[in-house]
Design a protein around this motif. Structure first.
Motif, PDB file in Angstrom:
ATOM      1  N   THR A 191       1.708   9.402  -5.934  1.00  0.00           N
ATOM      2  CA  THR A 191       1.347  10.712  -5.571  1.00  0.00           C
ATOM      3  C   THR A 191       2.478  11.624  -5.408  1.00  0.00           C
ATOM      4  O   THR A 191       2.219  12.779  -5.002  1.00  0.00           O
ATOM      5  CB  THR A 191       0.567  10.426  -4.110  1.00  0.00           C
ATOM      6  OG1 THR A 191       1.461   9.858  -3.229  1.00  0.00           O
ATOM      7  CG2 THR A 191      -0.687   9.857  -4.324  1.00  0.00           C
ATOM      8  N   LYS A 192       3.509  11.084  -5.033  1.00  0.00           N
ATOM      9  CA  LYS A 192       4.755  11.985  -4.769  1.00  0.00           C
ATOM     10  C   LYS A 192       5.068  13.188  -5.665  1.00  0.00           C
ATOM     11  O   LYS A 192       5.152  12.817  -6.822  1.00  0.00           O
ATOM     12  CB  LYS A 192       6.149  11.167  -4.607  1.00  0.00           C
ATOM     13  CG  LYS A 192       7.450  11.992  -4.126  1.00  0.00           C
ATOM     14  CD  LYS A 192       8.549  10.888  -3.907  1.00  0.00           C
ATOM     15  CE  LYS A 192       9.512  12.005  -3.309  1.00  0.00           C
ATOM     16  NZ  LYS A 192      10.885  11.085  -3.335  1.00  0.00           N
ATOM     17  N   GLN A 232       0.416  15.209   0.855  1.00  0.00           N
ATOM     18  CA  GLN A 232       0.989  14.016   0.611  1.00  0.00           C
ATOM     19  C   GLN A 232       0.195  12.925   1.690  1.00  0.00           C
ATOM     20  O   GLN A 232      -0.076  13.096   2.849  1.00  0.00           O
ATOM     21  CB  GLN A 232       2.523  13.867   0.983  1.00  0.00           C
ATOM     22  CG  GLN A 232       3.151  12.455   0.855  1.00  0.00           C
ATOM     23  CD  GLN A 232       2.937  11.966  -0.599  1.00  0.00           C
ATOM     24  OE1 GLN A 232       3.531  13.000  -1.504  1.00  0.00           O
ATOM     25  NE2 GLN A 232       2.955  10.880  -0.761  1.00  0.00           N
ATOM     26  N   PRO A 233      -0.561  12.005   0.950  1.00  0.00           N
ATOM     27  CA  PRO A 233      -1.333  10.886   1.686  1.00  0.00           C
ATOM     28  C   PRO A 233      -0.548  10.135   2.901  1.00  0.00           C
ATOM     29  O   PRO A 233       0.710  10.048   2.761  1.00  0.00           O
ATOM     30  CB  PRO A 233      -2.001   9.905   0.943  1.00  0.00           C
ATOM     31  CG  PRO A 233      -0.996  10.158  -0.197  1.00  0.00           C
ATOM     32  CD  PRO A 233      -0.421  11.498  -0.517  1.00  0.00           C
ATOM     33  N   ARG A 234      -1.106   9.698   3.722  1.00  0.00           N
ATOM     34  CA  ARG A 234      -0.594   8.810   4.931  1.00  0.00           C
ATOM     35  C   ARG A 234      -0.946   7.695   4.924  1.00  0.00           C
ATOM     36  O   ARG A 234      -2.078   7.355   4.289  1.00  0.00           O
ATOM     37  CB  ARG A 234      -0.786   9.530   6.462  1.00  0.00           C
ATOM     38  CG  ARG A 234      -0.251  10.704   6.533  1.00  0.00           C
ATOM     39  CD  ARG A 234      -0.799  11.455   8.088  1.00  0.00           C
ATOM     40  NE  ARG A 234      -2.255  11.672   7.832  1.00  0.00           N
ATOM     41  CZ  ARG A 234      -2.942  12.058   9.074  1.00  0.00           C
ATOM     42  NH1 ARG A 234      -2.260  12.219  10.163  1.00  0.00           N
ATOM     43  NH2 ARG A 234      -4.129  12.291   8.984  1.00  0.00           N
ATOM     44  N   LEU A 244       0.801  -1.184  -0.220  1.00  0.00           N
ATOM     45  CA  LEU A 244       0.094   0.160   0.095  1.00  0.00           C
ATOM     46  C   LEU A 244       0.844   1.116   0.044  1.00  0.00           C
ATOM     47  O   LEU A 244       0.622   2.332  -0.702  1.00  0.00           O
ATOM     48  CB  LEU A 244      -1.027  -0.138   1.251  1.00  0.00           C
ATOM     49  CG  LEU A 244      -1.788   1.363   1.478  1.00  0.00           C
ATOM     50  CD1 LEU A 244      -2.632   1.537   0.226  1.00  0.00           C
ATOM     51  CD2 LEU A 244      -2.827   1.037   2.704  1.00  0.00           C
ATOM     52  N   GLN A 245       1.860   1.211   0.890  1.00  0.00           N
ATOM     53  CA  GLN A 245       2.660   2.380   0.965  1.00  0.00           C
ATOM     54  C   GLN A 245       3.578   2.516  -0.323  1.00  0.00           C
ATOM     55  O   GLN A 245       3.799   3.687  -0.847  1.00  0.00           O
ATOM     56  CB  GLN A 245       3.743   2.026   2.079  1.00  0.00           C
ATOM     57  CG  GLN A 245       4.804   3.535   2.231  1.00  0.00           C
ATOM     58  CD  GLN A 245       4.200   4.580   2.675  1.00  0.00           C
ATOM     59  OE1 GLN A 245       3.609   4.747   3.972  1.00  0.00           O
ATOM     60  NE2 GLN A 245       4.170   5.668   1.906  1.00  0.00           N
ATOM     61  N   HIS A 246       3.997   1.357  -1.152  1.00  0.00           N
ATOM     62  CA  HIS A 246       4.696   1.474  -2.438  1.00  0.00           C
ATOM     63  C   HIS A 246       3.766   2.269  -3.419  1.00  0.00           C
ATOM     64  O   HIS A 246       4.279   3.201  -4.123  1.00  0.00           O
ATOM     65  CB  HIS A 246       5.343   0.220  -2.713  1.00  0.00           C
ATOM     66  CG  HIS A 246       5.756   0.227  -4.114  1.00  0.00           C
ATOM     67  ND1 HIS A 246       6.755   0.521  -4.817  1.00  0.00           N
ATOM     68  CD2 HIS A 246       4.976  -0.268  -5.416  1.00  0.00           C
ATOM     69  CE1 HIS A 246       6.916   0.260  -5.944  1.00  0.00           C
ATOM     70  NE2 HIS A 246       6.119  -0.018  -6.397  1.00  0.00           N
ATOM     71  N   ASN A 247       2.418   1.799  -3.388  1.00  0.00           N
ATOM     72  CA  ASN A 247       1.552   2.334  -4.434  1.00  0.00           C
ATOM     73  C   ASN A 247       1.461   3.713  -4.200  1.00  0.00           C
ATOM     74  O   ASN A 247       1.315   4.621  -5.311  1.00  0.00           O
ATOM     75  CB  ASN A 247       0.341   1.355  -4.505  1.00  0.00           C
ATOM     76  CG  ASN A 247       0.635   0.149  -5.171  1.00  0.00           C
ATOM     77  OD1 ASN A 247       1.357  -0.092  -6.140  1.00  0.00           O
ATOM     78  ND2 ASN A 247      -0.294  -0.907  -4.720  1.00  0.00           N
ATOM     79  N   VAL A 248       0.754   4.074  -2.994  1.00  0.00           N
ATOM     80  CA  VAL A 248       0.629   5.401  -2.618  1.00  0.00           C
ATOM     81  C   VAL A 248       1.812   6.381  -3.129  1.00  0.00           C
ATOM     82  O   VAL A 248       1.476   7.476  -3.625  1.00  0.00           O
ATOM     83  CB  VAL A 248       0.110   5.582  -1.111  1.00  0.00           C
ATOM     84  CG1 VAL A 248       0.365   6.980  -0.661  1.00  0.00           C
ATOM     85  CG2 VAL A 248      -1.123   4.855  -0.953  1.00  0.00           C
ATOM     86  N   LEU A 249       2.881   6.099  -2.623  1.00  0.00           N
ATOM     87  CA  LEU A 249       4.193   7.061  -2.698  1.00  0.00           C
ATOM     88  C   LEU A 249       4.421   7.162  -4.284  1.00  0.00           C
ATOM     89  O   LEU A 249       4.686   8.274  -4.943  1.00  0.00           O
ATOM     90  CB  LEU A 249       5.254   6.503  -2.170  1.00  0.00           C
ATOM     91  CG  LEU A 249       6.631   7.309  -2.149  1.00  0.00           C
ATOM     92  CD1 LEU A 249       6.348   8.622  -1.390  1.00  0.00           C
ATOM     93  CD2 LEU A 249       7.827   6.799  -1.363  1.00  0.00           C
ATOM     94  N   GLN A 250       4.422   5.836  -5.008  1.00  0.00           N
ATOM     95  CA  GLN A 250       4.731   5.913  -6.400  1.00  0.00           C
ATOM     96  C   GLN A 250       3.975   6.872  -7.189  1.00  0.00           C
ATOM     97  O   GLN A 250       4.402   7.260  -8.266  1.00  0.00           O
ATOM     98  CB  GLN A 250       4.833   4.575  -7.008  1.00  0.00           C
ATOM     99  CG  GLN A 250       5.008   4.398  -8.309  1.00  0.00           C
ATOM    100  CD  GLN A 250       5.043   2.904  -8.879  1.00  0.00           C
ATOM    101  OE1 GLN A 250       6.103   2.123  -8.935  1.00  0.00           O
ATOM    102  NE2 GLN A 250       3.831   2.475  -9.031  1.00  0.00           N
TER     103      GLN A 250
END
Length: 223
Positions: free
Chosen positions: A113-114, A120-122, A105-111
């Motif tokens: 949205t950065k 920036q989402p948490r 989840l963190q990988h997809n969100v960061l990739q």
């Protein structure tokens, strides 16, 4: 009409032209190309059609449901597609799921949205019904929207799911919930949900067996 809209929703999805070492799917929402890494061995790491339905609704109703600077939490975020789209539409998003899903989840969100989002989402752990006040204290956690896509299926945590909705939802919180109807036991959850919340159907897709609901605490639904 149903089939035309569903066809439009499904056209937002694309696949890699070549087989890669990581399974991923692509989506076009909110003016961006979104690439989602998946894992086929886990329900929570696959993009289900309910997520596409909710993303399409958020994008095409962005004036009525303006997410800019709104505080949004997604429960059962899975691969993060809904959270990513809400972030791209200007929301301050907290994407939540079980601890074993947070890495992907963190990988997809960061990739996705950065440097693309106003906020920036948490990503945060949320096991339904567990330590809710400790991790999401009502005194300091206020959410304008709760979003959920395909969180009701054959699992033994429906009581905990309802408890989680109840804890996170304040008098002015709007719940946007996309549900695929499967088995009677899971479908009965809708009736239990309505003991606490007023429920309105805002989109219905018979060809997918998916309904999109808007909900608020009883007596708080605005016209």
């Amino acid at each position: 009409e149903d089939e035309q809209i569903v066809a439009e929703i499904m056209r937002r999805r694309f696949f890699p032209p070549l087989i890669t070492h990581k399974a991923w799917e692509g989506f076009h929402f909110a003016g961006h190309e979104i690439r989602i890494t998946e894992a086929t061995d886990c329900y929570g790491a696959v993009v289900w059609p309910s997520a596409l339905v909710l993303c399409y609704f958020l994008e095409t109703n962005s004036k009525q449901y303006n997410l800019v600077d709104k505080n949004v939490i997604e429960i059962g975020a899975g691969t993060g597609l809904v959270s990513i789209v809400a972030s791209l539409l200007g929301a301050l998003v907290t994407a939540t799921d079980l601890p074993e899903l947070l890495g992907n989840l963190q990988h997809n969100v960061l990739q996705n949205t950065k440097l693309k989002c106003k906020h920036q989402p948490r990503v945060k752990e949320l096991s339904w019904g567990i330590d809710l006040e400790k991790n999401f204290p009502r005194s300091s956690c206020h959410f304008d929207y709760i979003m959920a896509a395909d969180v009701v299926y054959h699992h033994p945590f429906l009581d905990e799911l309802l408890l989680t909705f109840d804890h996170l939802c304040e008098n002015d919180t709007v719940i946007l919930w996309a549900m695929k109807f499967r088995l009677d036991k899971e479908n009965q959850f809708v009736g239990r949900f309505q003991t606490l919340f007023d429920l309105e159907v805002i989109s219905n897709f018979p060809s997918l067996n998916i309904t999109l609901y808007k909900a608020m605490r009883k007596g708080k639904m605005k016209a």
